[in-house]
Design a protein around this motif. Structure first.
Motif, PDB file in Angstrom:
ATOM      1  N   ASN A   1     -16.321 -19.656 -27.379  1.00 58.55           N
ATOM      2  CA  ASN A   1     -15.023 -19.574 -28.035  1.00 58.55           C
ATOM      3  C   ASN A   1     -14.740 -20.739 -28.976  1.00 58.55           C
ATOM      4  O   ASN A   1     -13.647 -20.854 -29.513  1.00 58.55           O
ATOM      5  CB  ASN A   1     -13.910 -19.501 -26.988  1.00 58.55           C
TER       6      ASN A   1
ATOM      7  N   LEU B   1      -8.747 -15.303 -31.600  1.00 53.78           N
ATOM      8  CA  LEU B   1     -10.022 -14.671 -31.272  1.00 53.78           C
ATOM      9  C   LEU B   1      -9.847 -13.176 -31.003  1.00 53.78           C
ATOM     10  O   LEU B   1      -8.924 -12.768 -30.290  1.00 53.78           O
ATOM     11  CB  LEU B   1     -10.641 -15.349 -30.036  1.00 53.78           C
TER      12      LEU B   1
ATOM     13  N   GLU C   1      -5.593 -16.436 -23.345  1.00 53.21           N
ATOM     14  CA  GLU C   1      -4.957 -17.198 -22.269  1.00 53.21           C
ATOM     15  C   GLU C   1      -5.596 -18.570 -22.142  1.00 53.21           C
ATOM     16  O   GLU C   1      -4.926 -19.563 -21.878  1.00 53.21           O
ATOM     17  CB  GLU C   1      -5.086 -16.440 -20.936  1.00 53.21           C
ATOM     18  N   GLY C   2      -6.908 -18.579 -22.361  1.00 49.81           N
ATOM     19  CA  GLY C   2      -7.625 -19.852 -22.295  1.00 49.81           C
ATOM     20  C   GLY C   2      -7.122 -20.825 -23.342  1.00 49.81           C
ATOM     21  O   GLY C   2      -6.860 -22.000 -23.036  1.00 49.81           O
ATOM     22  N   VAL C   3      -6.950 -20.354 -24.564  1.00 51.87           N
ATOM     23  CA  VAL C   3      -6.511 -21.261 -25.626  1.00 51.87           C
ATOM     24  C   VAL C   3      -5.091 -21.755 -25.346  1.00 51.87           C
ATOM     25  O   VAL C   3      -4.791 -22.943 -25.491  1.00 51.87           O
ATOM     26  CB  VAL C   3      -6.618 -20.584 -27.008  1.00 51.87           C
TER      27      VAL C   3
ATOM     28  N   GLU D   1      -3.716 -22.051 -22.481  1.00 51.55           N
ATOM     29  CA  GLU D   1      -3.822 -22.999 -21.371  1.00 51.55           C
ATOM     30  C   GLU D   1      -4.288 -24.365 -21.876  1.00 51.55           C
ATOM     31  O   GLU D   1      -3.720 -25.399 -21.527  1.00 51.55           O
ATOM     32  CB  GLU D   1      -4.800 -22.455 -20.330  1.00 51.55           C
ATOM     33  N   PHE D   2      -5.311 -24.349 -22.727  1.00 50.31           N
ATOM     34  CA  PHE D   2      -5.819 -25.621 -23.267  1.00 50.31           C
ATOM     35  C   PHE D   2      -4.740 -26.353 -24.072  1.00 50.31           C
ATOM     36  O   PHE D   2      -4.585 -27.560 -23.978  1.00 50.31           O
ATOM     37  CB  PHE D   2      -7.042 -25.370 -24.152  1.00 50.31           C
ATOM     38  N   LEU D   3      -3.997 -25.586 -24.881  1.00 47.64           N
ATOM     39  CA  LEU D   3      -2.989 -26.230 -25.729  1.00 47.64           C
ATOM     40  C   LEU D   3      -1.881 -26.857 -24.899  1.00 47.64           C
ATOM     41  O   LEU D   3      -1.264 -27.840 -25.302  1.00 47.64           O
ATOM     42  CB  LEU D   3      -2.390 -25.217 -26.704  1.00 47.64           C
TER      43      LEU D   3
ATOM     44  N   ARG E   1     -14.176 -20.302 -20.195  1.00 47.66           N
ATOM     45  CA  ARG E   1     -13.227 -20.158 -21.301  1.00 47.66           C
ATOM     46  C   ARG E   1     -13.639 -20.978 -22.521  1.00 47.66           C
ATOM     47  O   ARG E   1     -13.107 -20.801 -23.608  1.00 47.66           O
ATOM     48  CB  ARG E   1     -11.822 -20.553 -20.842  1.00 47.66           C
TER      49      ARG E   1
ATOM     50  N   TRP F   1     -10.436 -32.123 -20.192  1.00 41.91           N
ATOM     51  CA  TRP F   1      -9.912 -31.635 -18.916  1.00 41.91           C
ATOM     52  C   TRP F   1     -11.026 -31.629 -17.858  1.00 41.91           C
ATOM     53  O   TRP F   1     -10.843 -32.065 -16.718  1.00 41.91           O
ATOM     54  CB  TRP F   1      -9.318 -30.234 -19.105  1.00 41.91           C
TER      55      TRP F   1
ATOM     56  N   THR G   1      -9.617 -26.189 -30.367  1.00 42.50           N
ATOM     57  CA  THR G   1      -8.887 -26.380 -29.120  1.00 42.50           C
ATOM     58  C   THR G   1      -9.753 -26.358 -27.858  1.00 42.50           C
ATOM     59  O   THR G   1      -9.664 -27.292 -27.053  1.00 42.50           O
ATOM     60  CB  THR G   1      -7.782 -25.312 -29.012  1.00 42.50           C
ATOM     61  N   PRO G   2     -10.580 -25.317 -27.661  1.00 44.50           N
ATOM     62  CA  PRO G   2     -11.271 -25.246 -26.357  1.00 44.50           C
ATOM     63  C   PRO G   2     -12.151 -26.462 -26.110  1.00 44.50           C
ATOM     64  O   PRO G   2     -12.223 -26.950 -24.974  1.00 44.50           O
ATOM     65  CB  PRO G   2     -12.123 -23.968 -26.483  1.00 44.50           C
TER      66      PRO G   2
ATOM     67  N   ARG H   1     -11.910 -29.590 -27.626  1.00 34.82           N
ATOM     68  CA  ARG H   1     -11.131 -30.830 -27.527  1.00 34.82           C
ATOM     69  C   ARG H   1     -10.456 -30.961 -26.165  1.00 34.82           C
ATOM     70  O   ARG H   1     -10.554 -31.984 -25.491  1.00 34.82           O
ATOM     71  CB  ARG H   1     -10.070 -30.860 -28.641  1.00 34.82           C
ATOM     72  N   GLU H   2      -9.766 -29.896 -25.776  1.00 37.93           N
ATOM     73  CA  GLU H   2      -9.009 -29.960 -24.527  1.00 37.93           C
ATOM     74  C   GLU H   2      -9.907 -29.679 -23.325  1.00 37.93           C
ATOM     75  O   GLU H   2      -9.755 -30.293 -22.266  1.00 37.93           O
ATOM     76  CB  GLU H   2      -7.841 -28.973 -24.568  1.00 37.93           C
ATOM     77  N   GLY H   3     -10.833 -28.724 -23.495  1.00 37.22           N
ATOM     78  CA  GLY H   3     -11.665 -28.313 -22.365  1.00 37.22           C
ATOM     79  C   GLY H   3     -12.591 -29.418 -21.901  1.00 37.22           C
ATOM     80  O   GLY H   3     -12.770 -29.625 -20.692  1.00 37.22           O
TER      81      GLY H   3
ATOM     82  N   GLU I   1      -8.477 -12.876 -22.014  1.00 39.32           N
ATOM     83  CA  GLU I   1      -8.957 -14.048 -21.288  1.00 39.32           C
ATOM     84  C   GLU I   1      -9.114 -15.239 -22.244  1.00 39.32           C
ATOM     85  O   GLU I   1      -8.691 -16.354 -21.946  1.00 39.32           O
ATOM     86  CB  GLU I   1     -10.307 -13.700 -20.621  1.00 39.32           C
ATOM     87  N   ALA I   2      -9.669 -14.983 -23.408  1.00 38.83           N
ATOM     88  CA  ALA I   2      -9.861 -16.073 -24.370  1.00 38.83           C
ATOM     89  C   ALA I   2      -8.520 -16.605 -24.866  1.00 38.83           C
ATOM     90  O   ALA I   2      -8.317 -17.813 -24.994  1.00 38.83           O
ATOM     91  CB  ALA I   2     -10.713 -15.582 -25.537  1.00 38.83           C
TER      92      ALA I   2
END
Lengths: 214, 824, 428
Positions: C383, B58, B93-95, B97-99, C379, C352, C344-345, C347-349, B90-91
């Motif tokens: 996105n 992103l 880091e977010g991805v 973190e999610f991964l 987040r 979570w 990702t955001p 699926r995982e977000g 921020e975005a």
């Protein structure tokens, strides 16, 4: 693999997802598009799938994937590996492609399932009106019923009759605990489910819609 | 189809102006032209268009409210891009973190550790802090996905590169995603293993340690190993590879992306057959026959024995080269035979040579198509070859062209092709009737001649031939014909070659950019060997030889008749590589001396060789080879020679010296230089110039030094009609990708070793009362082989197809054209 | 208030048959449309101010005008995958007045020059799909579908494609992939369906209610239709009201009506002695409003200004007997279940968030978890590949913001109860 995962504490917290622990069977051959010369497809099934294929433009027979899987599920009770191979043979796809689609959708079952499917909506509007308790009641009563599969389901689009259920595709509601044994009996006896509570017979809630207009 | 020409545009990247070709994806433009890395996981342009799934890339683009996925935004003039603002950070880091929420972070025991994009990106773009306390998902691991690949689903970050590879690149459609959302996982149907010719590529594509190579698992860490670039010599595709070396052993083979050769893919043979370098069965010391068995001897004794035998033969010597022979070895071999031994009998082709004129015509620069042409042509005709078996990596190139560039594909073969499904037109003709088919196509293209009669002679459908002619003519100017050497084998090879040149002439391919012929030779360096003079009727540079010799068929006949005393076999076992096993069986039996360079004691060598010199593996060799499209490529040594193996150029030079014609070469590069000087169209080449990417000689100025030859059209003789079956079946032979001694010798691959099977149409099977899987005997003229019936709907009625490159029950045991098939 | 359009005489017996529909003047708009030049028809649609009724509210006429002109094969696809929780209006339209939809489809297809059309209906709507198939057969028979529609030279095929249970197939590109026989994963946009949609051809994709409105627009003319409703929210709209109200159901309203009037007037208001705690104005993916927002006019712009959205027009009412924790967990569980898993955001977000809310519910969370959860929603929003992630993150984010005290109280209360239970066990 020598380790039995059920013996290992870190596997024991319940995040089980079917399929994730399955290894390929190295005794099997790889599976490509089934060759018609070696795959038996019942004539009526072939005809049914081909009729679906005809609904789509030429060269887009793949669009008939979901209809073909429905046909398999109707015929065999669920999307059996054998049925998927047959459908794949007609559609000229690999069985893997069909299985990818089948497992994506909630209504297609890829493991053996009872024939009568009762989907109890447990999404927000229904749960605000007691759907979670209704599902529990269904589960209790259906225990031991040989041919009924009760399952909580996401919003079925009938919040006006909440709490409700889809019984083999027929919407009934609003349901209370007393309806459950009746419904299960009707399924056993092959009767229509709760005729007076079927959505199909329900008038509109809109007061003006009921009044004849000029 | 003209390749896109792209204007340069200027955009602003983090405050700097960057110029890049228009419509390059932002991540590529930023990296290549702006030296800014935008992290990606799912993006891999060689698979296909971006999917924007991982969201790692992103970026902020001014004027666009939401952050955009840089993998899928083409750069435009004036675009203003920010890759490091707090919002982007921020975005990202977010991805990360999610991964990592469900990623096990078991890096210390992960094969990918140290060369893992997820590690690198977490380090580079993650916050370094974990905020999750939820238990991670845990599953049994690793699991087998195939005998070659292990899958660890905990580690998977669902970029689905592997699945896209299976769906969009190799198009085997075996690997899929199942279930949905966070439950999604990579798998196959109903527990079937993922076995396909290109399956190993998914290991390299995986950006985490979810897919690992079972043969490589836990063999090394990235800091234990070195990479050494070279060329794979296991088939004519000559893919560019990088050997992973630890302690002088090859542990792994990786792709070394070359757009002009392999596009960054490898077949599983190329990827895993390195194991054959380090197996006990490999010959690693000289052997001589002693009392009926081969025994190891010191080099001196082996060399002297060989030299003495050659001397004794007194000119009654013949040589065959094949397999992994380099240009340099071929050059030294023909010089040894011609200059030191005075015999003109050398060959490198299967089943006979062609007139010199035709050899020259077929490599004429004006007619040469390149590998990328397959991807960008208007139409591709696959003729008498099965790319996935004969030159695997081009199968992927053809599929890419069809899928992404709209190439119109046509297939003309006897045996059903795996490319049939992607073809706009298919013509099936009788096995061996390529000449008649081409004559029919020629007639259909010119509108003169009797297409019906010629197609009938080919056993092909005349209308299909006409449709093919129309399809090729209407597709556009750029047509590439990918044809197999077997088309021009046999006594009528020259006629078939002329018919091929006629078709090229009718389509106006000569001199046209992006169009032409591309031959699939039967040996890995088949083209190079011919160009350096390993032909009975051509010397180095396809010059006239001082004397014309016998071709492979002639050598076999002469040896069987006792006219040839010594046979020199450079990387070839004629029992496996030549069409007639029986002719060669007799030849080897009769010859008093058989000197072989071999890595494995295959049947012909084990039974008949009197001296065996151990062959270098392709990871040990130095020298040059020529790709089928004329690219001269360089082999470099990745590991030291195993055991007592010596450089084969040294062995050939040493023998020549002992026989009184010392070539006076001290290093491998001296041989290369000698060769470049001897072949006029290689003149001026240097090893440095060839480097790691190779040089296509037909594009060099010196290409004009190739003696010119008539390119047709020629007046064609009436081709012979294919045999009519009359209750029997026509015999067709094929050699699968897995029919190779290296496959059999590699423990990881040996499960793929082909077993003989008789491919039949359901109609023929019904007529003969045969069922799928049943054992049958296929017989002709008193000879027979055993096979299992394999029904194929697509198999043409009236033919049966058998595997030819295997030791037992090979199709080469049978004389065609007709055979009988009966229940065993 | 105007007369009903979509729901006019909706309960008339036999309305679903072509005879009754025709007798009521049905397919008259189609005749009128077929006699109008295409460009003019598209102008009519644009001028009507009709905004898509599926959720995004994109102007329908504008969308139709995006399709390229030319000879390429074009498609019309009807999004009948109504699956946003709380939404059930298309169901009633299809079941009771299928020909109104078919007429709208033919008009739209004629306007954009598409000759192949499909209705993608969610697999759960078995009865409605059967009704549509019967109606389509009738329409073919009377010449409203097929070759040379009503002698106009225009040709259109229409078939019903039944889904099989996946919320994401309501997302238009997920729907197209599903219709092509693949997993219903949303596609990367651009290209938009208007340029590359079904089978890579230009495709107009609209919701059932949107297309059902077309016959009325053609009949009334764009000006008269545009007069209904308020600025930027023209026309009537079907509203599905559900949850803790006395008279849940579908109501046709003129946009701009007061929200209170819808909930209390039409849907009968809350049960005895209950007050509204929160309400979703546009399906479970819209940020929630509270009882303080009941006097807002119900239209696209007002809802947007209030930080939420009109969405599919589905109002879900939650009264003060229900814990916001349960509502949030229900919403998160749904979207986690329905996430396709591609990006990702989302699926995982979503999964979570569901896990964190489960811990909130069982009291093992801390207030810091609420901060993390709020940041996770941030987040996710904006996105993802499609809007599903946002569909969870926006309402969850709004609930944490507006009801943070209740979340904290819940955590504290459950933990205190657990402690008491433990102490009782120790001392007992």
């Amino acid at each position: 693999m020598a380790i039995d995962p059920t013996d290992v504490p870190r596997f024991a917290h319940g995040s089980r997802i079917p399929g994730w622990d399955e290894s390929a069977d190295l005794e099997k051959s790889p599976l490509e598009v089934p060759d018609p010369a070696t795959t038996h497809v019942p004539d009526d099934l072939r005809a049914e799938i081909e009729a679906h294929v005809a609904k789509y433009p030429p060269d887009h027979s793949r669009s008939a994937t979901i209809p073909a899987l429905w046909a398999i599920q109707r015929r065999y009770g669920w999307c059996t590996p054998e049925g998927i191979e047959q459908a794949a043979c007609v559609l000229r796809l690999t069985p893997a492609e069909l299985s990818a689609v089948a497992t994506f959708y909630d209504m297609l079952d890829t493991s053996p399932t009872e024939r009568n499917r009762v989907y109890v909506c447990t999404n927000i509007s229904c749960s605000l009106r007691g759907a979670d308790e209704l599902l529990e009641t269904f589960r209790e009563h259906a225990e031991g019923e040989p041919d009924v599969h009760v399952r909580g389901f996401e919003c079925l689009g009938a919040c006006d009759i909440a709490p409700m259920a889809s019984v083999n595709g027929t919407y009934v509601g609003p349901l209370d605990a007393d309806d459950v044994p009746t419904l299960l009996r009707q399924l056993r006896d092959g009767e229509e489910p709760l005729p007076e509570k079927q959505l199909a017979r329900r008038p509109s809630a809109d007061p003006k819609a009921r009044e004849p207009q000029s | 189809m003209p390749r896109p020409i792209r204007e340069m545009v200027t955009f602003t990247l983090d405050g700097r102006e960057v110029t890049a070709p228009e419509s390059t994806m932002l991540v590529d433009a930023a990296l290549e032209y702006g030296d800014v890395e935008i992290p990606v996981f799912c993006y891999e342009p060689k698979i296909g268009p971006p999917v924007g799934a991982c969201r790692m890339c992103l970026v902020e683009i001014e004027g666009v409210p939401k952050l955009q996925a840089g993998c899928s935004v083409p750069v435009k003039d004036g675009m203003i891009v920010h890759t490091n603002t707090p919002r982007v950070k921020e975005a990202q880091e977010g991805v990360v973190e999610f991964l990592l929420i469900n990623h096990p972070l078991d890096c210390p025991v992960c094969d990918k550790g140290g060369e893992c994009p997820l590690q690198d990106k977490s380090f580079g773009w993650g916050s370094g802090i974990s905020r999750t306390v939820e238990p991670k998902r845990h599953f049994e691991k690793p699991l087998a996905l195939s005998p070659l690949i292990a899958i660890d689903r905990e580690r998977c970050i669902m970029c689905y590169r592997c699945v896209r590879f299976s769906q969009e690149v190799s198009e085997d459609h075996q690997l899929v995603l199942q279930e949905r959302g966070a439950d999604t996982f990579v798998t196959t149907f109903d527990g079937h293993p993922y076995v396909a010719p290109f399956s190993g590529n998914i290991i390299e594509l995986c950006p985490v340690g979810a897919l690992t190579s079972r043969p490589y698992r836990f063999r090394a860490r990235p800091w234990d190993i070195e990479q050494a670039g070279s060329i794979c010599m296991l088939c004519p595709a000559q893919c560019n590879v990088s050997f992973t070396v630890r302690d002088e052993r090859v542990l792994r083979v990786l792709q070394r992306d070359h757009e002009g050769v392999d596009n960054g893919w490898l077949c599983d043979k190329g990827r895993f057959a390195y194991q054959a370098i380090h197996v006990d069965e490999r010959v690693t010391e000289p052997l001589i026959r002693d009392g009926g068995t081969l025994r190891a001897v010191p080099w001196e004794l082996a060399l002297e024995t060989a030299a003495a035998a050659l001397r004794r033969a007194g000119g009654r010597v013949a040589a065959l080269a094949g397999g992994e022979t380099t240009n340099e070895e071929g050059f030294l071999l023909q010089s040894l035979v011609r200059d030191a031994l005075g015999s003109p009998d050398v060959d490198s082709r299967r089943g006979g040579t062609l007139p010199l004129e035709l050899h020259r015509a077929l490599v004429a620069p004006a007619l040469q198509a390149s590998v990328p042409d397959l991807q960008y042509a208007h139409a591709v005709l696959v003729l008498d070859t099965e790319p996935v078996d004969d030159i695997p990596i081009l199968d992927l190139r053809i599929r890419r062209g069809v899928r992404h560039q709209g190439v119109r594909l046509f297939v003309a073969t006897s045996r059903p092709s795996s490319l049939d499904d992607r073809a706009r037109g298919i013509v099936r003709y009788a096995p061996g009737a390529g000449e008649a088919f081409l004559a029919a196509l020629d007639a259909a293209l010119t509108g003169e001649g009797d297409v019906d009669a010629l197609a009938g002679a080919a056993g092909a459908d005349a209308d299909a031939v006409r449709r093919l002619a129309d399809g090729l003519r209407d597709a556009g100017e750029e047509v590439v014909v990918l044809w197999g050497e077997r088309l021009t084998a046999g006594p009528r090879g020259a006629d078939a070659a002329r018919a091929l040149l006629n078709v090229a002439a009718r389509l106006g391919l000569a001199g046209r950019d992006g169009a032409g012929l591309l031959e699939v030779p039967s040996a890995a360096n088949g083209r190079g060997l011919r160009e350096v003079g390993v032909l009975p009727n051509a010397g180095p540079g396809l010059c006239e030889p001082s004397a014309e010799g016998r071709d492979a068929d002639g050598i076999a006949a002469a040896a069987a008749a006792g006219e040839i005393a010594a046979l020199y076999l450079l990387h070839t076992d004629p029992l496996l590589d030549q069409p007639s096993r029986r002719a060669w069986g007799a030849a080897l039996e009769k010859a008093s001396t058989v000197i072989a360079h071999a890595a494995f004691l295959t049947e012909g060598i084990a039974e008949h060789a009197t001296v065996v010199f151990p062959a270098e593996s392709h990871a040990e060799k130095e020298g040059t080879v020529v790709h089928p499209d004329g690219r001269v490529q360089r082999l470099r040594r990745a590991i030291g020679r195993q055991g007592d193996v010596r450089g084969e150029w040294q062995v050939l030079a040493e023998l020549a010296a002992r026989l009184g014609a010392d070539p006076r070469v001290l290093t491998a590069s001296m041989v290369s230089q000698r060769l470049f000087d001897a072949v006029p169209f290689y003149a001026g080449l240097t090893l440095d110039e060839i480097g790691g990417r190779g040089v296509r000689w037909p594009e060099r100025e010196q290409a004009g030094a190739l003696p010119t030859a008539a390119l047709g059209p020629f007046a064609l003789e009436a081709p012979p009609a294919a045999a009519t079956a009359n209750g029997r079946l026509r015999l067709g032979a094929f050699r699968s990708i897995w029919a190779a001694p290296e496959v059999a010798a590699s423990p990881a691959l040996s499960f793929l070793r082909p077993l003989q099977r008789a491919e039949l149409s359901p109609a023929d099977a019904e007529r003969l009362g045969l069922r799928h899987g049943e054992r049958v005997v296929v017989a002709s003229n008193g000879h027979s082989v055993s096979a299992l019936v394999h029904l194929r709907q697509a198999a043409p009625e009236g033919s049966v197809f058998l595997e030819s490159g295997i030791a037992e029950h090979s199709a080469a045991n049978l004389d065609g054209p007709l055979v009988e098939v009966r229940r065993a | 208030m105007t007369d009903h359009l979509l729901f006019s005489n909706i309960d008339e017996p036999g309305l679903r048959t072509i005879d009754v529909y025709e007798r009521r003047g049905g397919y008259g708009s189609l005749r009128k449309a077929l006699a109008t030049p295409r460009e003019e028809l598209i102008e009519t649609l644009k001028g009507s101010g009709l905004r898509g009724r599926g959720g995004a509210g994109f102007p329908m006429g504008l969308k139709a005008s995006f399709l390229p002109k030319g000879d390429m094969q074009k498609y019309v696809v009807v999004n009948a995958d109504e699956s946003e929780p709380g939404t059930f209006k298309d169901r009633e339209l299809m079941q009771k007045n299928p020909h109104q939809l078919i007429e709208g489809i033919v008009i739209a297809a004629y306007a954009v020059d598409a000759t192949i059309s499909f209705i993608y209906i969610r697999g759960e709507y078995v009865h409605q799909a059967d009704v549509l198939e019967a109606a389509i057969a009738e329409a073919y028979e009377r010449g409203y579908l097929g070759e040379n529609v009503l002698g106009s030279g225009f040709t259109l095929s229409l078939a019903v494609h039944r889904g099989a249970g996946a919320y994401i197939c309501g997302e238009e590109t997920g729907l197209l992939d599903s219709l092509e026989g693949k997993r219903g994963n949303p596609r990367l946009k651009p290209p938009f369906p208007a340029n590359q949609g079904l089978f890579q051809g230009p495709t107009l994709i609209n919701n059932v209610e949107t297309l059902s409105t077309l016959p009325h627009i053609v009949e009334l003319g764009s000006e008269r239709y545009a007069e209904i409703g308020v600025q930027n929210s023209a026309g009537t709209k079907l509203i599905s009201v559900s949850g803790q109200v006395r008279n849940p159901g579908n109501f046709e309203i003129e946009l701009g009506m007061s929200s209170r009037e819808i909930i209390f007037g039409l849907a009968g208001g809350t049960f005895e002695g209950r007050e509204i705690k929160l309400w979703f104005p546009g399906g479970s993916s819209s940020p929630v409003l509270t009882k303080d927002d009941l006097d807002l006019p119900y239209d696209f712009d007002t809802m947007a200004k209030a930080g939420t959205m009109l969405g599919s027009g589905a109002i879900i009412v939650v009264d003060d007997s229900t814990s916001v924790v349960d509502v949030a967990l229900k919403v998160a569980t749904f979207y986690a279940h329905e996430s396709c898993g591609k990006c990702t955001p989302c699926r995982e977000g979503t999964s979570w968030t569901r896990k964190m809310l489960t811990r909130v519910k069982d009291g093992s969370a801390t207030p810091m978890d609420l901060d993390i959860m709020a940041s996770v929603q941030e987040r996710i929003i904006g996105n993802c590949l499609c809007v599903l992630g946002d569909a969870m993150a926006m309402p969850i984010g709004s609930m944490i913001a507006k009801f943070r005290g209740e979340f904290e109280d819940h955590i504290e209360r459950v933990r205190a109860e657990q402690e008491r239970a433990i102490l009782a066990g120790v001392s007992g």
